[in-house]
Scaffold this active site. Sequence first.
Site, PDB file in Angstrom:
ATOM      1  N   LYS A 114       0.919  -1.152  -0.036  1.00 46.88           N
ATOM      2  CA  LYS A 114      -0.019  -0.163  -0.117  1.00 46.88           C
ATOM      3  C   LYS A 114       0.842   1.261   0.043  1.00 46.88           C
ATOM      4  O   LYS A 114       0.652   2.204  -0.763  1.00 46.88           O
ATOM      5  CB  LYS A 114      -1.180  -0.030   1.088  1.00 46.88           C
ATOM      6  CG  LYS A 114      -2.094  -1.004   0.814  1.00 46.88           C
ATOM      7  CD  LYS A 114      -3.411  -0.374   1.823  1.00 46.88           C
ATOM      8  CE  LYS A 114      -4.488  -1.364   1.171  1.00 46.88           C
ATOM      9  NZ  LYS A 114      -5.704  -0.923   2.051  1.00 46.88           N
ATOM     10  N   LYS A 196      -3.426 -10.923  -7.013  1.00 45.45           N
ATOM     11  CA  LYS A 196      -4.696 -11.314  -6.330  1.00 45.45           C
ATOM     12  C   LYS A 196      -5.828 -10.403  -7.174  1.00 45.45           C
ATOM     13  O   LYS A 196      -5.607  -9.550  -7.318  1.00 45.45           O
ATOM     14  CB  LYS A 196      -4.479 -10.784  -4.822  1.00 45.45           C
ATOM     15  CG  LYS A 196      -5.494 -11.332  -3.937  1.00 45.45           C
ATOM     16  CD  LYS A 196      -5.441 -10.469  -2.563  1.00 45.45           C
ATOM     17  CE  LYS A 196      -5.708  -9.079  -2.323  1.00 45.45           C
ATOM     18  NZ  LYS A 196      -5.763  -8.512  -1.344  1.00 45.45           N
ATOM     19  N   LYS A 199     -10.549  -5.468  -6.116  1.00 47.97           N
ATOM     20  CA  LYS A 199     -11.467  -4.295  -6.344  1.00 47.97           C
ATOM     21  C   LYS A 199     -10.635  -2.833  -6.836  1.00 47.97           C
ATOM     22  O   LYS A 199     -11.245  -2.406  -7.833  1.00 47.97           O
ATOM     23  CB  LYS A 199     -12.386  -4.153  -5.507  1.00 47.97           C
ATOM     24  CG  LYS A 199     -13.718  -2.951  -5.907  1.00 47.97           C
ATOM     25  CD  LYS A 199     -14.653  -3.802  -6.843  1.00 47.97           C
ATOM     26  CE  LYS A 199     -15.456  -2.631  -7.470  1.00 47.97           C
ATOM     27  NZ  LYS A 199     -16.281  -1.808  -6.681  1.00 47.97           N
TER      28      LYS A 199
HETATM   29  P1  TYM Z   1     -10.871  -6.802   2.700  1.00 51.41           P
HETATM   30  O1  TYM Z   1     -11.912  -5.977   3.128  1.00 51.41           O
HETATM   31  O2  TYM Z   1      -9.527  -6.598   1.934  1.00 51.41           O
HETATM   32  O3  TYM Z   1     -11.261  -8.409   2.162  1.00 51.41           O
HETATM   33  C1  TYM Z   1     -12.444  -9.021   2.918  1.00 51.41           C
HETATM   34  C2  TYM Z   1     -12.159 -10.637   3.016  1.00 51.41           C
HETATM   35  O4  TYM Z   1     -12.112 -10.793   1.605  1.00 51.41           O
HETATM   36  C3  TYM Z   1     -10.860 -11.879   1.529  1.00 51.41           C
HETATM   37  N1  TYM Z   1     -10.332 -11.406   0.062  1.00 51.41           N
HETATM   38  C4  TYM Z   1      -9.816 -12.497  -0.629  1.00 51.41           C
HETATM   39  N2  TYM Z   1     -10.011 -13.971  -0.599  1.00 51.41           N
HETATM   40  C5  TYM Z   1      -9.580 -14.572  -1.651  1.00 51.41           C
HETATM   41  N3  TYM Z   1      -9.019 -14.215  -2.741  1.00 51.41           N
HETATM   42  C6  TYM Z   1      -9.233 -12.984  -2.912  1.00 51.41           C
HETATM   43  N4  TYM Z   1      -8.538 -12.312  -4.118  1.00 51.41           N
HETATM   44  C7  TYM Z   1      -9.527 -11.944  -1.841  1.00 51.41           C
HETATM   45  N5  TYM Z   1      -9.448 -10.376  -1.728  1.00 51.41           N
HETATM   46  C8  TYM Z   1      -9.951 -10.538  -0.647  1.00 51.41           C
HETATM   47  C9  TYM Z   1      -9.853 -11.090   2.600  1.00 51.41           C
HETATM   48  O5  TYM Z   1      -8.831 -12.012   2.872  1.00 51.41           O
HETATM   49  C10 TYM Z   1     -11.046 -10.852   3.844  1.00 51.41           C
HETATM   50  O6  TYM Z   1     -11.029 -12.076   4.471  1.00 51.41           O
HETATM   51  N6  TYM Z   1      -8.242  -5.923   6.937  1.00 51.41           N
HETATM   52  C11 TYM Z   1      -9.449  -6.821   6.312  1.00 51.41           C
HETATM   53  C12 TYM Z   1     -10.799  -6.425   6.892  1.00 51.41           C
HETATM   54  C13 TYM Z   1     -11.002  -6.523   8.452  1.00 51.41           C
HETATM   55  C14 TYM Z   1     -10.616  -7.653   9.019  1.00 51.41           C
HETATM   56  C15 TYM Z   1     -10.985  -7.366  10.523  1.00 51.41           C
HETATM   57  C16 TYM Z   1     -10.757  -9.159   8.749  1.00 51.41           C
HETATM   58  C17 TYM Z   1     -10.959  -5.509   9.265  1.00 51.41           C
HETATM   59  N7  TYM Z   1     -11.033  -5.879  10.509  1.00 51.41           N
HETATM   60  C18 TYM Z   1     -10.964  -8.234  11.351  1.00 51.41           C
HETATM   61  C19 TYM Z   1     -10.574 -10.131   9.935  1.00 51.41           C
HETATM   62  C20 TYM Z   1     -10.910  -9.639  11.128  1.00 51.41           C
HETATM   63  C21 TYM Z   1      -9.412  -6.360   4.801  1.00 51.41           C
HETATM   64  O7  TYM Z   1      -9.039  -5.229   4.504  1.00 51.41           O
HETATM   65  O8  TYM Z   1     -10.122  -7.267   4.200  1.00 51.41           O
END
Ligand code: TYM
Length: 333
Positions: A114, A196, A199
């Site tokens: 990032k 990966k 979005k």
């Molecule tokens: P975020 O919003 O980027 O993604 C949400 C969830 O989707 C999963 N994910 C994927 N899994 C498989 N393939 C992909 N290409 C892919 N892209 C995203 C992510 O692993 C995630 O599980 N920091 C976290 C959000 C968060 C969180 C938390 C998660 C905030 N607090 C507490 C768990 C516990 C995030 O940015 O996920």
Amino acid sequence: MEKKRILSGIQPSGISTLGNYVGALRNWVKLQVDDRSCFYCVANMHAITVRQNPDELRSRTLDTAAILLACGVDPNRSALFVQSEVHEHAELSWVLNCYTYLGELNRMTQFKDKSSKHSDNINAGLLTYPVLMAADILLYRAHYVPVGEDQKQHLEIARDIAERFNKVYGDVFVIPEPLVPKVGGRIMSLQDPTKKMSKSDPNPASYITVTDEPSAIMKKFKRAVTDSEGRIAYNENQPGVANLLSIYSTFTGMTIEESLAHFDGMGYGTLKTAVAEAVIDGLALVREEFRRIRDDKAYLREVLSRGREQAAEVAARTIADVYGRIGLGAFFD
Ligand code: TYM
């Protein structure tokens, strides 16, 4: 017996992708069974590590809540809430910041990624992001955290912080475990299968959202980048084909071996069409439900307010315990 607690979060980056769905959201839904207590949050405070337009952020927060409901998060079984509405997240995050080392944060691959993408705005929040995430999890004393593979490193640091804190103050936190699907934990971009699916990718052909129209889903899969081997196999040298097989397997419930047997001797065109059809079928209801729920503001308001109350009740207990143990509270007990 004490119920096992589940917590997870998702950033409100608008409409979720197929990666979010396969890597995380499907599991969130499956985990809602009677002997568990689930907390799912729209992690809007995480989103402000990059500049956001306030109205858009608000609207995307509701989009994301509606997506979660459309995917099958059941407000009668789970507490669905918005992170910023439970102030204990910010409070615990500050405390945990004081139990986290800069060296640990500097090692996080997401921080490195990032900060190279947003080199004009390398703010402290970008660095301490995993501490807020640890607070999200530890506040609910969650046993399990369903996430995609990219969040595993953040779970590691949450565990380390919890262990460090417990060593000094006793058993305050539960040490959380990540739940990552064996197949589909990392769904790749359809245009560059070494990256990966995300979005924030500037090329919309590289990702599918859970509300894409059937025609768009078919078109994007047909254009998916594969390779010149011409043989359907599941290995590291054919990441595009392996990605399609993973998606096919999760949507049909077949194992990778069964999918390989199913496509034996067939060409990439057949595979792409079959994956697209499975995804179109699997997401049909999500698309329909999303529109209905998103337009029903009164329902969304009611669900999120109930979720906030349920979450706040648990969060208040944990923060009182933490403040008491470290000397920030319990002055006259
Ligand atoms: P975020 O919003 O980027 O993604 C949400 C969830 O989707 C999963 N994910 C994927 N899994 C498989 N393939 C992909 N290409 C892919 N892209 C995203 C992510 O692993 C995630 O599980 N920091 C976290 C959000 C968060 C969180 C938390 C998660 C905030 N607090 C507490 C768990 C516990 C995030 O940015 O996920």
